[in-house]
Design a protein around this motif. Structure first.
Motif, mmCIF file in Angstrom:
data_model
loop_
_atom_site.group_PDB
_atom_site.id
_atom_site.type_symbol
_atom_site.label_atom_id
_atom_site.label_comp_id
_atom_site.label_asym_id
_atom_site.label_seq_id
_atom_site.Cartn_x
_atom_site.Cartn_y
_atom_site.Cartn_z
ATOM 1 N N MET A 183 -25.742 31.563 5.472
ATOM 2 C CA MET A 183 -27.076 31.049 5.143
ATOM 3 C C MET A 183 -27.001 29.689 4.452
ATOM 4 N N GLY A 184 -26.088 28.836 4.904
ATOM 5 C CA GLY A 184 -25.967 27.493 4.360
ATOM 6 C C GLY A 184 -25.124 27.372 3.111
ATOM 7 N N PHE A 185 -24.694 28.485 2.556
ATOM 8 C CA PHE A 185 -23.862 28.463 1.354
ATOM 9 C C PHE A 185 -22.406 28.638 1.758
ATOM 10 N N GLU A 186 -21.560 27.736 1.275
ATOM 11 C CA GLU A 186 -20.141 27.854 1.563
ATOM 12 C C GLU A 186 -19.486 28.753 0.532
ATOM 13 N N MET A 187 -18.699 29.679 1.039
ATOM 14 C CA MET A 187 -17.900 30.553 0.189
ATOM 15 C C MET A 187 -16.452 30.165 0.428
ATOM 16 N N LYS A 188 -15.768 29.778 -0.624
ATOM 17 C CA LYS A 188 -14.413 29.288 -0.496
ATOM 18 C C LYS A 188 -13.564 29.901 -1.598
ATOM 19 N N GLY A 189 -12.363 30.296 -1.224
ATOM 20 C CA GLY A 189 -11.480 30.882 -2.213
ATOM 21 C C GLY A 189 -10.032 30.643 -1.866
ATOM 22 N N THR A 190 -9.180 30.840 -2.841
ATOM 23 C CA THR A 190 -7.739 30.727 -2.656
ATOM 24 C C THR A 190 -7.145 32.124 -2.724
ATOM 25 N N THR A 191 -6.355 32.427 -1.727
ATOM 26 C CA THR A 191 -5.718 33.730 -1.617
ATOM 27 C C THR A 191 -4.225 33.577 -1.834
ATOM 28 N N GLU A 192 -3.642 34.518 -2.575
ATOM 29 C CA GLU A 192 -2.196 34.539 -2.787
ATOM 30 C C GLU A 192 -1.651 35.906 -2.388
ATOM 31 N N VAL A 193 -0.561 35.891 -1.652
ATOM 32 C CA VAL A 193 0.138 37.130 -1.297
ATOM 33 C C VAL A 193 0.933 37.550 -2.525
ATOM 34 N N VAL A 194 0.628 38.741 -3.054
ATOM 35 C CA VAL A 194 1.266 39.173 -4.302
ATOM 36 C C VAL A 194 2.242 40.335 -4.125
ATOM 37 N N GLU A 195 2.203 40.983 -2.959
ATOM 38 C CA GLU A 195 3.125 42.100 -2.721
ATOM 39 C C GLU A 195 3.283 42.270 -1.217
ATOM 40 N N VAL A 196 4.521 42.508 -0.790
ATOM 41 C CA VAL A 196 4.798 42.739 0.629
ATOM 42 C C VAL A 196 5.832 43.849 0.756
ATOM 43 N N GLU A 197 5.573 44.786 1.634
ATOM 44 C CA GLU A 197 6.560 45.757 2.095
ATOM 45 C C GLU A 197 6.601 45.563 3.595
ATOM 46 N N PRO A 198 7.641 44.914 4.136
ATOM 47 C CA PRO A 198 7.663 44.584 5.553
ATOM 48 C C PRO A 198 7.312 45.773 6.446
ATOM 49 N N LEU A 199 6.455 45.483 7.415
ATOM 50 C CA LEU A 199 5.956 46.448 8.396
ATOM 51 C C LEU A 199 5.087 47.544 7.775
ATOM 52 N N ARG A 200 4.733 47.426 6.517
ATOM 53 C CA ARG A 200 3.960 48.467 5.823
ATOM 54 C C ARG A 200 2.741 47.941 5.066
ATOM 55 N N LEU A 201 2.917 46.864 4.272
ATOM 56 C CA LEU A 201 1.868 46.482 3.330
ATOM 57 C C LEU A 201 1.872 44.985 3.071
ATOM 58 N N ILE A 202 0.671 44.422 3.010
ATOM 59 C CA ILE A 202 0.463 43.083 2.470
ATOM 60 C C ILE A 202 -0.681 43.213 1.475
#
Length: 148
Positions: free
Chosen positions: A57-76
């Motif tokens: 609706m004309g409003f920009e939503m912007k954010g910064t995302t950081e990957v804080v935990e990873v279990e390969p093939l299981r979780l991000i």
């Protein structure tokens, strides 16, 4: 803090589903409302950051995302500001298929007008997540490698 949980079964092995998710060049295919930029590294590595923006609706939503935990093939696990938002993407093998689970706890940042916050309620985020998962499923299943 609102919580959403959505799940979809993808008829493809977990390795394939993981690879499709980690290919950020394809994100716009299944996240059409979002623009992702400034990706600092692979999204399956802790410490990677990226900027995500969308307009509503004309409003920009912007954010910064950081990957804080990873279990390969299981979780991000990702953290986004402003918000805050904690998002967990789980990939659960199920025979030759994969159950993809998205869970998020989020707050709408205070800078958006009340009517935007009213529209973008829990049902809105659940519907958007279901639609993205359906698009992701279609892409992943269309590109399943042939069995040897």
């Amino acid at each position: 803090m609102p919580h959403i949980r959505e799940e979809i079964r993808v008829d493809a092995p977990v390795e394939h589903v993981w690879d499709i998710y980690c290919d950020t060049s394809r994100w716009s295919d299944w996240m059409p409302r979002a623009t992702v930029s400034d990706i600092s590294g692979p999204v399956d590595k802790v410490g990677t950051t990226y900027t995500q923006s969308s307009k509503f609706m004309g409003f920009e939503m912007k954010g910064t995302t950081e990957v804080v935990e990873v279990e390969p093939l299981r979780l991000i696990h990702e953290h986004q500001e402003p918000g805050p938002m904690e998002m967990y993407l789980r990939f659960e093998p199920d025979g030759d298929a994969t159950n993809c689970v998205v869970e998020a706890d989020y707050e709408m940042p205070g800078k958006y007008p009340g009517f935007i916050k009213d529209i973008m309620n829990k049902a809105f985020f659940e519907r958007q997540t279901r639609n993205m998962l359906a698009d992701f499923k279609a892409i992943a299943e269309a590109q399943v490698p042939a069995k040897a």
